[in-house]
Write a protein that holds these residues in place. Structure first.
Motif, PDB file in Angstrom:
ATOM      1  N   TYR A  74      42.498 -34.478-127.246  1.00 21.81           N
ATOM      2  CA  TYR A  74      42.248 -34.456-125.883  1.00 21.81           C
ATOM      3  C   TYR A  74      42.145 -33.003-125.288  1.00 21.81           C
ATOM      4  N   GLU A  75      41.231 -32.545-124.679  1.00 19.97           N
ATOM      5  CA  GLU A  75      41.175 -31.392-123.741  1.00 19.97           C
ATOM      6  C   GLU A  75      42.224 -31.394-122.781  1.00 19.97           C
ATOM      7  N   THR A  76      42.194 -32.526-122.056  1.00 13.69           N
ATOM      8  CA  THR A  76      42.954 -33.086-120.855  1.00 13.69           C
ATOM      9  C   THR A  76      43.571 -34.519-121.143  1.00 13.69           C
ATOM     10  N   PRO A  77      44.873 -34.504-121.149  1.00 12.47           N
ATOM     11  CA  PRO A  77      45.293 -35.806-121.409  1.00 12.47           C
ATOM     12  C   PRO A  77      44.579 -37.017-120.867  1.00 12.47           C
ATOM     13  N   ALA A  78      44.373 -38.051-121.427  1.00 21.72           N
ATOM     14  CA  ALA A  78      43.707 -39.406-121.126  1.00 21.72           C
ATOM     15  C   ALA A  78      42.199 -39.214-120.694  1.00 21.72           C
ATOM     16  N   ASP A  79      41.790 -37.878-120.782  1.00 21.10           N
ATOM     17  CA  ASP A  79      40.445 -37.841-120.460  1.00 21.10           C
ATOM     18  C   ASP A  79      39.360 -38.557-121.453  1.00 21.10           C
ATOM     19  N   PHE A  80      39.025 -39.534-120.963  1.00 22.73           N
ATOM     20  CA  PHE A  80      38.228 -40.228-122.093  1.00 22.73           C
ATOM     21  C   PHE A  80      36.877 -39.713-121.833  1.00 22.73           C
ATOM     22  N   ASP A  81      36.289 -39.668-120.705  1.00 23.27           N
ATOM     23  CA  ASP A  81      35.109 -39.184-120.546  1.00 23.27           C
ATOM     24  C   ASP A  81      34.816 -37.841-121.096  1.00 23.27           C
ATOM     25  N   HIS A 135      56.867 -43.729-124.091  1.00 23.21           N
ATOM     26  CA  HIS A 135      56.887 -42.363-124.502  1.00 23.21           C
ATOM     27  C   HIS A 135      56.031 -41.647-125.693  1.00 23.21           C
ATOM     28  N   SER A 136      56.013 -42.623-126.674  1.00 24.03           N
ATOM     29  CA  SER A 136      54.900 -42.530-127.701  1.00 24.03           C
ATOM     30  C   SER A 136      53.540 -42.868-127.290  1.00 24.03           C
ATOM     31  N   MET A 137      53.328 -43.766-126.404  1.00 27.00           N
ATOM     32  CA  MET A 137      52.014 -44.003-126.063  1.00 27.00           C
ATOM     33  C   MET A 137      51.432 -42.998-125.281  1.00 27.00           C
ATOM     34  N   MET A 138      52.313 -42.352-124.414  1.00 27.01           N
ATOM     35  CA  MET A 138      51.598 -41.267-123.886  1.00 27.01           C
ATOM     36  C   MET A 138      51.221 -40.186-124.776  1.00 27.01           C
ATOM     37  N   HIS A 139      52.057 -39.839-125.709  1.00 31.69           N
ATOM     38  CA  HIS A 139      51.906 -38.599-126.860  1.00 31.69           C
ATOM     39  C   HIS A 139      50.335 -39.180-127.322  1.00 31.69           C
ATOM     40  N   LEU A 140      50.257 -40.469-127.540  1.00 28.75           N
ATOM     41  CA  LEU A 140      48.847 -40.902-128.169  1.00 28.75           C
ATOM     42  C   LEU A 140      47.890 -40.652-127.228  1.00 28.75           C
ATOM     43  N   PHE A 141      47.993 -40.616-125.767  1.00 28.00           N
ATOM     44  CA  PHE A 141      46.895 -40.230-124.847  1.00 28.00           C
ATOM     45  C   PHE A 141      46.912 -38.704-124.467  1.00 28.00           C
ATOM     46  N   GLY A 142      47.548 -37.785-125.503  1.00 28.98           N
ATOM     47  CA  GLY A 142      47.719 -36.414-125.279  1.00 28.98           C
ATOM     48  C   GLY A 142      48.563 -35.664-124.378  1.00 28.98           C
ATOM     49  N   TYR A 143      49.433 -36.487-123.724  1.00 24.86           N
ATOM     50  CA  TYR A 143      50.594 -35.790-123.095  1.00 24.86           C
ATOM     51  C   TYR A 143      51.564 -35.256-124.109  1.00 24.86           C
ATOM     52  N   ASP A 144      52.237 -34.196-123.399  1.00 21.90           N
ATOM     53  CA  ASP A 144      53.310 -33.731-124.104  1.00 21.90           C
ATOM     54  C   ASP A 144      54.369 -33.282-123.221  1.00 21.90           C
ATOM     55  N   HIS A 145      55.603 -32.798-123.511  1.00 21.69           N
ATOM     56  CA  HIS A 145      56.659 -32.431-122.975  1.00 21.69           C
ATOM     57  C   HIS A 145      57.361 -31.288-123.291  1.00 21.69           C
ATOM     58  N   GLU A 148      57.851 -27.336-119.004  1.00 23.20           N
ATOM     59  CA  GLU A 148      58.669 -28.198-117.736  1.00 23.20           C
ATOM     60  C   GLU A 148      57.644 -29.182-116.964  1.00 23.20           C
ATOM     61  N   ASP A 149      56.505 -28.606-116.439  1.00 24.29           N
ATOM     62  CA  ASP A 149      55.329 -29.377-115.838  1.00 24.29           C
ATOM     63  C   ASP A 149      54.614 -30.432-116.442  1.00 24.29           C
ATOM     64  N   GLU A 150      54.507 -30.088-117.728  1.00 22.31           N
ATOM     65  CA  GLU A 150      53.964 -31.250-118.654  1.00 22.31           C
ATOM     66  C   GLU A 150      55.082 -32.366-118.857  1.00 22.31           C
ATOM     67  N   ALA A 151      56.462 -31.906-119.030  1.00 17.11           N
ATOM     68  CA  ALA A 151      57.379 -32.944-119.037  1.00 17.11           C
ATOM     69  C   ALA A 151      57.533 -33.749-117.925  1.00 17.11           C
ATOM     70  N   LYS A 152      57.440 -33.357-116.673  1.00 16.11           N
ATOM     71  CA  LYS A 152      57.508 -33.926-115.479  1.00 16.11           C
ATOM     72  C   LYS A 152      56.542 -34.993-115.052  1.00 16.11           C
ATOM     73  N   VAL A 153      55.138 -34.748-115.738  1.00 13.31           N
ATOM     74  CA  VAL A 153      54.117 -35.508-115.505  1.00 13.31           C
ATOM     75  C   VAL A 153      54.079 -36.773-116.619  1.00 13.31           C
ATOM     76  N   MET A 154      54.552 -36.079-117.901  1.00 13.52           N
ATOM     77  CA  MET A 154      54.904 -37.333-118.764  1.00 13.52           C
ATOM     78  C   MET A 154      56.066 -38.440-118.339  1.00 13.52           C
ATOM     79  N   GLU A 155      57.010 -37.944-118.089  1.00  8.25           N
ATOM     80  CA  GLU A 155      58.373 -38.714-117.615  1.00  8.25           C
ATOM     81  C   GLU A 155      57.713 -39.566-116.422  1.00  8.25           C
TER      82      GLU A 155
END
Length: 169
Positions: A74-81, A135-145, A148-155
């Motif tokens: 994903y360019e942006t996490p979970a951006d299916f469009d 946690h793993s599903m969020m990775h499958l949607f392109g999120y990461d940790h 720090e700012d990415e981690a806050k969103v994912m958490e």
């Protein structure tokens, strides 16, 4: 939706792991508003096997609790469009030709780590398994940790999925 669950260890996890995994995967799909029917593969294994996978694929020589192998970049996490054009051009890279389902990826969870971490953090094995799946599903949607700012969103997203299911510490 297809959720394939393989149990590949002799170490028994004394809980209804299939139901927990299915509920979390489905709730995460709804939460992220995935517009497709999807396929997720989950393998439950032991520390020795996940150690080997971690060494082979990540060059990290130790057991870990969960590994995620997303099938989509994903360019942006979970951006299916934003994926629409690429998926339309190369559907065989994203969709199972037999089912037409979006292939999100694979999750590998150590049963031993579920038990160890549940005890360490003072919550149930059910909650730990649900957390690792979310946690793993969020990775499958392109999120990461990694940042720090990415981690806050994912958490926050992981926590919200679990709260929607009534799974708390």
């Amino acid at each position: 939706m297809t959720i394939n669950i393989e149990y590949e260890t002799e170490k028994k996890l004394d809980l209804d792991y299939e139901t927990i995994i299915r509920q979390v995967v489905e709730k995460a799909m709804d939460y992220e508003k995935c517009p497709y029917e999807a396929e997720v593969n989950v393998t439950l294994t032991d520390n020795a096997a996940i150690h080997e996978i971690n060494r082979e694929y990540r060059e990290i020589d130790r057991a870990t609790d969960v590994l995620s192998f997303p099938m989509i970049e994903y360019e942006t996490p979970a951006d299916f469009d934003a994926l629409e054009d690429v998926m339309d051009q190369f559907p065989e890279d994203y969709f199972n030709p037999d089912t037409g389902e979006l292939m999100l990826g694979d999750i590998v969870i150590s049963v031993e780590k579920v038990e160890e971490q549940a005890e360490k953090y003072g919550h149930s094995k059910e909650r730990e398994l649900a957390f690792l799946t979310a946690h793993s599903m969020m990775h499958l949607f392109g999120y990461d940790h990694m940042e720090e700012d990415e981690a806050k969103v994912m958490e926050a997203k992981q926590r919200e999925v679990l709260e929607l299911l009534g799974i708390t510490r």
